[in-house]
Design a protein around this motif. Structure first.
Motif, mmCIF file in Angstrom:
data_model
loop_
_atom_site.group_PDB
_atom_site.id
_atom_site.type_symbol
_atom_site.label_atom_id
_atom_site.label_comp_id
_atom_site.label_asym_id
_atom_site.label_seq_id
_atom_site.Cartn_x
_atom_site.Cartn_y
_atom_site.Cartn_z
ATOM 1 N N HIS A 111 -1.446 7.262 16.927
ATOM 2 C CA HIS A 111 -1.756 5.835 16.956
ATOM 3 C C HIS A 111 -0.458 5.030 16.862
ATOM 4 N N MET A 118 2.312 13.173 14.076
ATOM 5 C CA MET A 118 2.961 14.015 13.061
ATOM 6 C C MET A 118 2.475 15.452 13.230
ATOM 7 N N ARG A 159 -5.357 3.192 18.910
ATOM 8 C CA ARG A 159 -5.570 4.643 18.847
ATOM 9 C C ARG A 159 -5.700 5.279 20.229
ATOM 10 N N TYR A 195 -4.656 -1.037 14.237
ATOM 11 C CA TYR A 195 -4.379 0.245 14.902
ATOM 12 C C TYR A 195 -4.611 0.166 16.405
ATOM 13 N N ARG A 229 -1.466 15.001 13.301
ATOM 14 C CA ARG A 229 -2.118 13.773 12.836
ATOM 15 C C ARG A 229 -1.481 12.570 13.509
ATOM 16 N N GLY A 230 -1.979 11.411 13.126
ATOM 17 C CA GLY A 230 -1.405 10.169 13.652
ATOM 18 C C GLY A 230 -2.079 9.822 14.970
ATOM 19 N N TYR A 255 0.263 5.500 0.457
ATOM 20 C CA TYR A 255 -0.666 6.627 0.615
ATOM 21 C C TYR A 255 0.122 7.901 0.828
ATOM 22 N N ILE A 290 -0.085 12.144 2.244
ATOM 23 C CA ILE A 290 -0.778 13.174 3.014
ATOM 24 C C ILE A 290 -0.301 14.514 2.474
ATOM 25 N N ARG A 341 0.856 -1.203 0.000
ATOM 26 C CA ARG A 341 0.000 0.000 0.000
ATOM 27 C C ARG A 341 0.883 1.242 0.000
ATOM 28 N N TYR A 399 -4.760 -1.511 4.228
ATOM 29 C CA TYR A 399 -5.374 -0.768 5.341
ATOM 30 C C TYR A 399 -6.250 -1.718 6.162
HETATM 31 P P1 TYD Z 1 -6.126 8.510 9.771
HETATM 32 O O1 TYD Z 1 -5.777 7.173 10.306
HETATM 33 O O2 TYD Z 1 -6.962 9.416 10.627
HETATM 34 O O3 TYD Z 1 -4.819 9.281 9.320
HETATM 35 P P2 TYD Z 1 -3.580 9.751 10.237
HETATM 36 O O4 TYD Z 1 -3.304 8.634 11.176
HETATM 37 O O5 TYD Z 1 -2.510 9.979 9.255
HETATM 38 O O6 TYD Z 1 -3.959 10.994 10.932
HETATM 39 O O7 TYD Z 1 -6.838 8.287 8.374
HETATM 40 C C1 TYD Z 1 -7.762 9.216 7.827
HETATM 41 C C2 TYD Z 1 -8.865 8.440 7.109
HETATM 42 O O8 TYD Z 1 -8.338 7.748 5.983
HETATM 43 C C3 TYD Z 1 -9.514 7.414 8.004
HETATM 44 O O9 TYD Z 1 -10.896 7.431 7.736
HETATM 45 C C4 TYD Z 1 -8.927 6.103 7.542
HETATM 46 C C5 TYD Z 1 -8.633 6.359 6.077
HETATM 47 N N1 TYD Z 1 -7.498 5.610 5.533
HETATM 48 C C6 TYD Z 1 -7.695 4.672 4.546
HETATM 49 O O10 TYD Z 1 -8.844 4.427 4.109
HETATM 50 N N2 TYD Z 1 -6.627 4.017 4.023
HETATM 51 C C7 TYD Z 1 -5.371 4.244 4.453
HETATM 52 O O11 TYD Z 1 -4.409 3.623 3.938
HETATM 53 C C8 TYD Z 1 -5.157 5.212 5.501
HETATM 54 C C9 TYD Z 1 -3.772 5.488 6.019
HETATM 55 C C10 TYD Z 1 -6.236 5.876 6.014
#
Ligand code: TYD
Length: 138
Positions: free
Chosen positions: A50, A98, A122, A120, A47-48, A36, A38, A34, A115
């Motif tokens: 977790h 972050m 949290r 997780y 953010r993060g 992704y 930001i 995967r 994902y």
């Molecule tokens: P989130 O976990 O809140 O991001 P971060 O930890 O970076 O602050 O993720 C934001 C949203 O995106 C949440 O609804 C989950 C979704 N998401 C996915 O669908 N796929 C992914 O690979 C990631 C990282 C998040």
């Protein structure tokens, strides 16, 4: 096992500019399932917040900068990503936050698993409990 480290990727460059290649089994020590990224992070956003149970990740600020707060349950450390040739490798039970995203930051993350919300943790207190239990077993 929980660990993190900052690695430098080799930059391939010529008069046209720079290029970095990340290849599974070469400079990415896991299967990349995967990717992704930001971006457009608003000013002051953090953010993060977790940890992951099993996931391995490499985070790269391919543009701009941001700061990772990394916590193994005993020690907290901040690592600022400022250069596209730096990769932050994170494996196992590490709490991450972050912050300080520059307006132009594009943070790309390569991940070893699809994902999966059940990977997780949290809640910070739950994270500390899991770390404590794991260190009792191992
Ligand atoms: P989130 O976990 O809140 O991001 P971060 O930890 O970076 O602050 O993720 C934001 C949203 O995106 C949440 O609804 C989950 C979704 N998401 C996915 O669908 N796929 C992914 O690979 C990631 C990282 C998040």
């Amino acid at each position: 096992m929980a660990s993190y480290k900052l690695v430098n990727f080799k930059t391939l460059g010529d008069e046209r500019g720079s290029l970095i290649a990340i290849e599974q089994g070469y400079n990415a020590p896991f299967e990349i399932k995967r990717v992704y990224y930001i971006f457009d992070t608003k000013e002051g956003v953090e953010r993060g917040f977790h940890a992951h149970i099993n996931l391995k990740q490499i985070a790269i600020a391919v543009k701009g900068s941001c700061t990772f707060v990394l916590d193994n349950g005993t020690k907290r450390e901040e690592i600022k990503l400022t250069n596209p040739n730096q990769g932050l490798f994170i494996e196992g039970l590490i709490w991450r936050e972050m912050k300080n995203f520059s307006f132009d930051c594009v943070l790309i993350v390569l991940a070893s698993e699809h994902y999966n919300e059940s990977d997780y943790i949290r809640d910070y207190n739950k994270f500390l409990e899991v770390v404590k239990n794991v260190s009792c077993i191992s």
